[in-house]
Design a protein around this motif. Sequence first.
Motif, short mmCIF file in Angstrom:
data_model
loop_
_atom_site.label_atom_id
_atom_site.label_comp_id
_atom_site.label_asym_id
_atom_site.label_seq_id
_atom_site.Cartn_x
_atom_site.Cartn_y
_atom_site.Cartn_z
N LYS A 87 34.04 -0.51 -5.73
CA LYS A 87 33.42 0.30 -6.80
C LYS A 87 33.57 1.81 -6.62
O LYS A 87 32.89 2.59 -7.26
CB LYS A 87 31.95 -0.04 -6.87
CG LYS A 87 31.16 0.30 -5.63
CD LYS A 87 29.68 0.36 -5.97
CE LYS A 87 28.95 1.18 -4.94
NZ LYS A 87 27.59 1.48 -5.32
N LEU A 203 26.33 11.26 -6.39
CA LEU A 203 25.48 12.45 -6.28
C LEU A 203 24.27 12.26 -5.38
O LEU A 203 24.05 13.05 -4.44
CB LEU A 203 24.99 12.87 -7.68
CG LEU A 203 24.00 14.06 -7.70
CD1 LEU A 203 24.68 15.33 -7.22
CD2 LEU A 203 23.41 14.26 -9.10
N PHE A 221 29.87 19.84 -9.01
CA PHE A 221 31.21 19.86 -9.59
C PHE A 221 31.20 20.42 -11.02
O PHE A 221 31.33 19.70 -11.99
CB PHE A 221 31.80 18.44 -9.59
CG PHE A 221 32.01 17.86 -8.23
CD1 PHE A 221 31.65 16.55 -7.96
CD2 PHE A 221 32.55 18.62 -7.20
CE1 PHE A 221 31.84 15.99 -6.70
CE2 PHE A 221 32.74 18.07 -5.93
CZ PHE A 221 32.39 16.76 -5.68
N ARG A 298 35.18 18.01 -11.07
CA ARG A 298 35.83 16.88 -10.39
C ARG A 298 36.69 16.15 -11.41
O ARG A 298 36.21 15.83 -12.50
CB ARG A 298 34.77 15.93 -9.81
CG ARG A 298 35.33 14.70 -9.15
CD ARG A 298 34.26 13.89 -8.43
NE ARG A 298 33.32 13.26 -9.39
CZ ARG A 298 32.33 12.44 -8.99
NH1 ARG A 298 32.14 12.18 -7.71
NH2 ARG A 298 31.53 11.91 -9.90
C1 WQD Z 1 27.14 11.90 -11.08
C2 WQD Z 1 27.24 13.39 -11.43
C3 WQD Z 1 29.30 14.43 -10.81
C4 WQD Z 1 28.73 14.07 -6.50
C5 WQD Z 1 30.19 6.67 -11.00
C6 WQD Z 1 30.88 5.49 -11.64
C7 WQD Z 1 29.84 4.52 -12.13
C8 WQD Z 1 28.97 4.13 -10.97
C9 WQD Z 1 28.26 5.37 -10.45
C10 WQD Z 1 29.67 2.27 -9.60
C11 WQD Z 1 28.62 13.75 -11.98
C12 WQD Z 1 28.13 15.03 -10.05
C13 WQD Z 1 28.54 13.99 -7.87
C14 WQD Z 1 28.75 15.36 -5.87
C15 WQD Z 1 28.36 16.38 -8.00
N1 WQD Z 1 29.74 3.56 -9.94
N2 WQD Z 1 28.36 15.12 -8.59
N3 WQD Z 1 28.55 16.46 -6.66
O1 WQD Z 1 30.64 9.60 -11.58
O2 WQD Z 1 28.59 9.40 -13.10
O3 WQD Z 1 29.48 7.37 -12.00
O4 WQD Z 1 29.29 6.26 -10.00
O5 WQD Z 1 28.98 1.40 -10.02
O6 WQD Z 1 30.48 3.37 -12.63
O7 WQD Z 1 31.62 5.94 -12.75
O8 WQD Z 1 28.34 9.08 -10.63
O9 WQD Z 1 27.04 10.01 -8.76
O10 WQD Z 1 29.60 10.19 -8.69
O11 WQD Z 1 28.27 11.60 -10.27
O12 WQD Z 1 28.22 17.40 -8.69
O13 WQD Z 1 28.92 15.50 -4.62
O14 WQD Z 1 27.05 14.15 -10.25
O15 WQD Z 1 30.18 15.47 -11.22
O16 WQD Z 1 28.44 14.71 -12.99
P1 WQD Z 1 29.33 8.98 -11.89
P2 WQD Z 1 28.32 10.20 -9.49
#
Ligand code: WQD
Length: 343
Positions: A87, A203, A221, A298
């Motif tokens: 995932k 995050l 990001f 990102r």
């Molecule tokens: C959330 C927000 C980042 C990390 C993904 C998959 C989804 C599920 C959850 C599996 C975004 C920002 C993140 C960091 C940041 N995966 N961020 N700094 O990308 O919405 O969803 O993970 O089940 O299917 O698509 O989640 O937590 O990676 O990011 O600024 O170090 O936090 O840009 O806006 P995402 P995320």
Amino acid sequence: MKNKILVTGGTGYIGSHTSVELIKEGFDVVIIDNLYNSEAEIIDRIHKITGVKPVLEVFDLCDQEKLDIFFKKYNDISAIIHFAAYKAVGESVNKPLEYYRNNLLSLVNVLDAMKRFGVSDLVFSSSCTVYGQPEKLPVTEDAPLQPATSPYGNTKQIGEAIIRDTTVSDKNIKAVSLRYFNPIGAHPSALIGELPRGVPENLVPYITQTAYGLRDELKVFGNDYDTPDGSCIRDYLHVVDLAKAHVVAVKRLIGRRNKTNYEVFNLGTGKGVSVLEAIKSFERVSGIKLKYKITGRRAGDIEKIWADPSFANKELAWKTLSSLDEAMKTAWDWEKNIRNKKG
Ligand code: WQD
């Protein structure tokens, strides 16, 4: 006689929390997991929380022979909740074939075994990632699916299509796809939670690891998006609320309350929260000033998404109960607990 539920990937983040809720609701739980991204010790923690130790069978669902042996041994499975999948969005871009083989072959094997061993009910772990960047917000289940922005997201889209086509070709198979928004937090016991390996992609674990001193600072990001504070918006829901939705979906299928043989539900709070708001929530519940800096965007991130959960609210009589702060607090308690344990 208790209904026995097969939970594939049941030692993982959502799978372990769902196993706890299933046991609390009086179901028998059998877990299949290859422990690629989790540990067998999770079973003992589920035991500690519920007083019941679920059965764990360790093998890879891509091995159809082993799956057949499993179904010959367990010929009383009432329903299957299929979590088992890789995932990590970023990893999937670098290793597409591993993601397509693992995520799709395991699903095909599960469906094939269901047909041959007479198991009719399937709950599938899907994701809001199938929507890409929706045109209209909040997003409903009939929103058009956009081309996936990662192999991971594509395996969820293709997975849903494989399940849908199977329910059309075989009327005995009934399925529900649950499209998760952003699950966060941990069980209030702080015995189970998110255990990202290496540097967290998501995050909230990055926030809690930064606060605990394992990471220098959080990179936000981008703050140049078309949102009130410029940072991306997501719909963060507590993992226990999410787990409870799986129990309701299983009961719906076993109880033949499904309206069609293939149903899809958005599971979210219905409220969009920005990255900077999530940071503020963490600071409120922890009393810690979080070190972070704004960096570039990102690749692959969408700007904003949050659910319209009204279909699940109505049809499943399910809604999220925990606030963002409550969810964030459990994430922080979990981080402190595992770090103390590991010394
Ligand atoms: C959330 C927000 C980042 C990390 C993904 C998959 C989804 C599920 C959850 C599996 C975004 C920002 C993140 C960091 C940041 N995966 N961020 N700094 O990308 O919405 O969803 O993970 O089940 O299917 O698509 O989640 O937590 O990676 O990011 O600024 O170090 O936090 O840009 O806006 P995402 P995320």
